[in-house]
Design a protein around this motif. Structure first.
Motif, PDB file in Angstrom:
ATOM      1  N   ILE A   1      59.126  43.703  20.296  1.00 15.69           N
ATOM      2  CA  ILE A   1      58.203  42.718  19.717  1.00 15.69           C
ATOM      3  C   ILE A   1      58.496  41.296  20.199  1.00 15.69           C
ATOM      4  CG2 ILE A   1      57.231  41.725  17.613  1.00 15.69           C
ATOM      5  CD1 ILE A   1      56.453  44.612  18.059  1.00 15.69           C
ATOM      6  N   SER A   2      59.692  40.798  19.910  1.00 14.79           N
ATOM      7  CA  SER A   2      60.041  39.423  20.295  1.00 14.79           C
ATOM      8  C   SER A   2      60.927  39.375  21.530  1.00 14.79           C
ATOM      9  CB  SER A   2      60.773  38.738  19.126  1.00 14.79           C
ATOM     10  OG  SER A   2      62.008  39.397  18.870  1.00 14.79           O
TER      11      SER A   2
ATOM     12  N   HIS B   1      66.885  44.273  19.010  1.00 14.26           N
ATOM     13  CA  HIS B   1      65.715  45.126  18.763  1.00 14.26           C
ATOM     14  C   HIS B   1      65.656  46.220  19.819  1.00 14.26           C
ATOM     15  CE1 HIS B   1      63.306  41.663  16.630  1.00 14.26           C
ATOM     16  NE2 HIS B   1      64.508  41.841  16.114  1.00 14.26           N
ATOM     17  N   ARG B   2      65.897  45.834  21.055  1.00 10.86           N
ATOM     18  CA  ARG B   2      65.818  46.770  22.177  1.00 10.86           C
ATOM     19  C   ARG B   2      66.975  47.777  22.132  1.00 10.86           C
ATOM     20  NH1 ARG B   2      64.214  42.825  27.193  1.00 10.86           N
ATOM     21  NH2 ARG B   2      63.487  44.781  28.089  1.00 10.86           N
ATOM     22  N   ASP B   3      68.130  47.320  21.674  1.00  7.73           N
ATOM     23  CA  ASP B   3      69.276  48.216  21.538  1.00  7.73           C
ATOM     24  C   ASP B   3      68.983  49.322  20.526  1.00  7.73           C
ATOM     25  OD1 ASP B   3      70.773  46.735  23.347  1.00  7.73           O
ATOM     26  OD2 ASP B   3      71.758  45.536  21.792  1.00  7.73           O
ATOM     27  N   VAL B   4      68.339  48.952  19.416  1.00  9.86           N
ATOM     28  CA  VAL B   4      68.005  49.944  18.390  1.00  9.86           C
ATOM     29  C   VAL B   4      67.052  50.992  18.960  1.00  9.86           C
ATOM     30  CG1 VAL B   4      66.850  50.292  16.172  1.00  9.86           C
ATOM     31  CG2 VAL B   4      68.432  48.398  16.450  1.00  9.86           C
ATOM     32  N   HIS B   5      66.083  50.532  19.737  1.00  8.48           N
ATOM     33  CA  HIS B   5      65.157  51.469  20.390  1.00  8.48           C
ATOM     34  C   HIS B   5      65.925  52.451  21.267  1.00  8.48           C
ATOM     35  CE1 HIS B   5      61.694  52.916  22.731  1.00  8.48           C
ATOM     36  NE2 HIS B   5      62.468  52.742  23.779  1.00  8.48           N
ATOM     37  N   ARG B   6      66.866  51.946  22.036  1.00 10.97           N
ATOM     38  CA  ARG B   6      67.638  52.817  22.929  1.00 10.97           C
ATOM     39  C   ARG B   6      68.475  53.819  22.138  1.00 10.97           C
ATOM     40  NH1 ARG B   6      68.729  47.592  25.426  1.00 10.97           N
ATOM     41  NH2 ARG B   6      67.274  47.286  27.151  1.00 10.97           N
ATOM     42  N   GLY B   7      68.994  53.389  20.997  1.00 14.37           N
ATOM     43  CA  GLY B   7      69.772  54.299  20.163  1.00 14.37           C
ATOM     44  C   GLY B   7      68.935  55.450  19.634  1.00 14.37           C
ATOM     45  N   VAL B   8      67.728  55.136  19.174  1.00 15.29           N
ATOM     46  CA  VAL B   8      66.826  56.177  18.673  1.00 15.29           C
ATOM     47  C   VAL B   8      66.418  57.111  19.807  1.00 15.29           C
ATOM     48  CG1 VAL B   8      64.559  56.622  17.663  1.00 15.29           C
ATOM     49  CG2 VAL B   8      65.975  54.765  16.771  1.00 15.29           C
ATOM     50  N   ARG B   9      66.075  56.532  20.946  1.00 14.22           N
ATOM     51  CA  ARG B   9      65.665  57.358  22.087  1.00 14.22           C
ATOM     52  C   ARG B   9      66.813  58.273  22.544  1.00 14.22           C
ATOM     53  NH1 ARG B   9      61.672  57.636  25.783  1.00 14.22           N
ATOM     54  NH2 ARG B   9      60.536  55.867  24.886  1.00 14.22           N
TER      55      ARG B   9
ATOM     56  N   HIS C   1      62.783  69.052  15.120  1.00 17.75           N
ATOM     57  CA  HIS C   1      61.828  68.666  14.083  1.00 17.75           C
ATOM     58  C   HIS C   1      61.893  67.180  13.718  1.00 17.75           C
ATOM     59  CE1 HIS C   1      60.824  72.849  13.584  1.00 17.75           C
ATOM     60  NE2 HIS C   1      62.090  73.150  13.345  1.00 17.75           N
ATOM     61  N   LEU C   2      62.705  66.412  14.450  1.00 16.81           N
ATOM     62  CA  LEU C   2      62.786  64.974  14.202  1.00 16.81           C
ATOM     63  C   LEU C   2      61.816  64.245  15.112  1.00 16.81           C
ATOM     64  CD1 LEU C   2      64.264  62.635  12.735  1.00 16.81           C
ATOM     65  CD2 LEU C   2      65.851  62.573  14.685  1.00 16.81           C
ATOM     66  N   GLU C   3      60.904  63.487  14.508  1.00 12.82           N
ATOM     67  CA  GLU C   3      59.943  62.686  15.271  1.00 12.82           C
ATOM     68  C   GLU C   3      60.362  61.226  15.235  1.00 12.82           C
ATOM     69  OE1 GLU C   3      55.845  62.925  14.262  1.00 12.82           O
ATOM     70  OE2 GLU C   3      55.781  65.111  14.327  1.00 12.82           O
ATOM     71  N   ALA C   4      60.017  60.503  16.293  1.00 12.79           N
ATOM     72  CA  ALA C   4      60.270  59.063  16.324  1.00 12.79           C
ATOM     73  C   ALA C   4      59.031  58.355  16.862  1.00 12.79           C
ATOM     74  CB  ALA C   4      61.481  58.738  17.182  1.00 12.79           C
ATOM     75  N   TRP C   5      58.701  57.230  16.229  1.00 11.77           N
ATOM     76  CA  TRP C   5      57.545  56.425  16.614  1.00 11.77           C
ATOM     77  C   TRP C   5      57.996  54.994  16.814  1.00 11.77           C
ATOM     78  CZ3 TRP C   5      52.380  58.386  16.772  1.00 11.77           C
ATOM     79  CH2 TRP C   5      52.286  59.739  16.412  1.00 11.77           C
ATOM     80  N   GLU C   6      57.395  54.325  17.802  1.00 14.09           N
ATOM     81  CA  GLU C   6      57.776  52.950  18.102  1.00 14.09           C
ATOM     82  C   GLU C   6      56.637  51.983  17.775  1.00 14.09           C
ATOM     83  OE1 GLU C   6      58.778  53.285  22.215  1.00 14.09           O
ATOM     84  OE2 GLU C   6      56.690  53.235  22.888  1.00 14.09           O
ATOM     85  N   LEU C   7      57.025  50.806  17.292  1.00 12.01           N
ATOM     86  CA  LEU C   7      56.067  49.740  17.010  1.00 12.01           C
ATOM     87  C   LEU C   7      55.716  49.066  18.327  1.00 12.01           C
ATOM     88  CD1 LEU C   7      54.532  47.956  14.981  1.00 12.01           C
ATOM     89  CD2 LEU C   7      56.628  46.620  14.708  1.00 12.01           C
ATOM     90  N   VAL C   8      54.456  49.140  18.716  1.00 15.94           N
ATOM     91  CA  VAL C   8      54.022  48.671  20.030  1.00 15.94           C
ATOM     92  C   VAL C   8      53.993  47.142  20.100  1.00 15.94           C
ATOM     93  CG1 VAL C   8      52.114  48.681  21.698  1.00 15.94           C
ATOM     94  CG2 VAL C   8      52.679  50.764  20.418  1.00 15.94           C
TER      95      VAL C   8
END
Length: 208
Positions: free
Chosen positions: A103-104, A109-117, A127-134
């Motif tokens: 987002i900003s 923020h980007r590190d958290v995305h990488r952790g989830v990915r 069965h675990l889904e993940a969605w990202e805020l565009v």
């Protein structure tokens, strides 16, 4: 601040992984900048109450390796491990986080995305889904509710089931929740919440 629409709409089966101002299971990585960690934790609980999120469903993670700040890289392996543990413990099957821009553009923020990915790619949990805020460009980011129509058009051009557009039907509640973060409620954040498209519409895209 960024997840206004989800927090107004969604319930406890969702774990929102974010950095400080924003809420998780709601789980939160505590920001201890300037020694204000405890103050900001209490502000988070107050904001959660405004959004009708029970305190028992809010967890603040105060970890020495996850302190806020540019140039402080968060370990994606450790993040993935913590997220895996929490989702298993609470039977969570859907995670919402930042996209790879955050987002900003904030590095954490980007590190958290990488952790989830990383969790999704390394885990055997099917069965675990993940969605990202565009994230959007600078123009769309600050046109407030006008971006609702652009977000809907974006979602319609994605493959069926891979993108969802969530509208915030009560932006005043989002403003009131953010106002509970009194130690951070400075003029530019007030303007952000008032004019940011994130306060009115969120587009989620499924992480593959």
């Amino acid at each position: 601040m960024y997840y206004a629409c989800q927090l107004v709409i969604l319930h406890s089966f969702v774990m929102i992984i974010s950095q400080t101002n924003d809420m998780f299971r709601t789980q939160n990585l505590q920001k201890s900048r300037y020694g204000m960690g405890n103050i900001r934790k209490e502000e988070l609980y107050l904001a959660s109450a405004v959004l009708k999120i029970p305190t028992k469903q809010v967890k603040v993670l105060d970890h020495p390796d996850f302190q806020d700040g540019f140039g402080k890289v968060w370990d994606s392996n450790l993040l993935a491990s913590i997220i895996d543990k929490e989702t298993r413990l609470h039977s969570i099957d859907l995670v919402i986080t930042f996209d790879d821009y955050g987002i900003s553009g904030h590095c954490n923020h980007r590190d958290v995305h990488r952790g989830v990915r990383k969790l999704l790619h390394d885990s055997s949990r099917k069965h675990l889904e993940a969605w990202e805020l565009v994230s959007t460009n600078i123009v769309r980011k600050y046109i407030g509710p006008v971006d609702i129509w652009l977000s809907i058009l974006f979602a319609r051009h994605q493959k069926s089931g891979e993108s969802h557009c969530l509208l915030n039907l009560d932006p005043r509640k989002s403003y009131s929740a953010m106002a509970q973060h009194s130690s951070q409620w400075v003029w530019y954040r007030k303007l952000f919440v008032a004019f940011s498209s994130c306060s009115y519409v969120n587009t989620l895209k499924k992480i593959e």
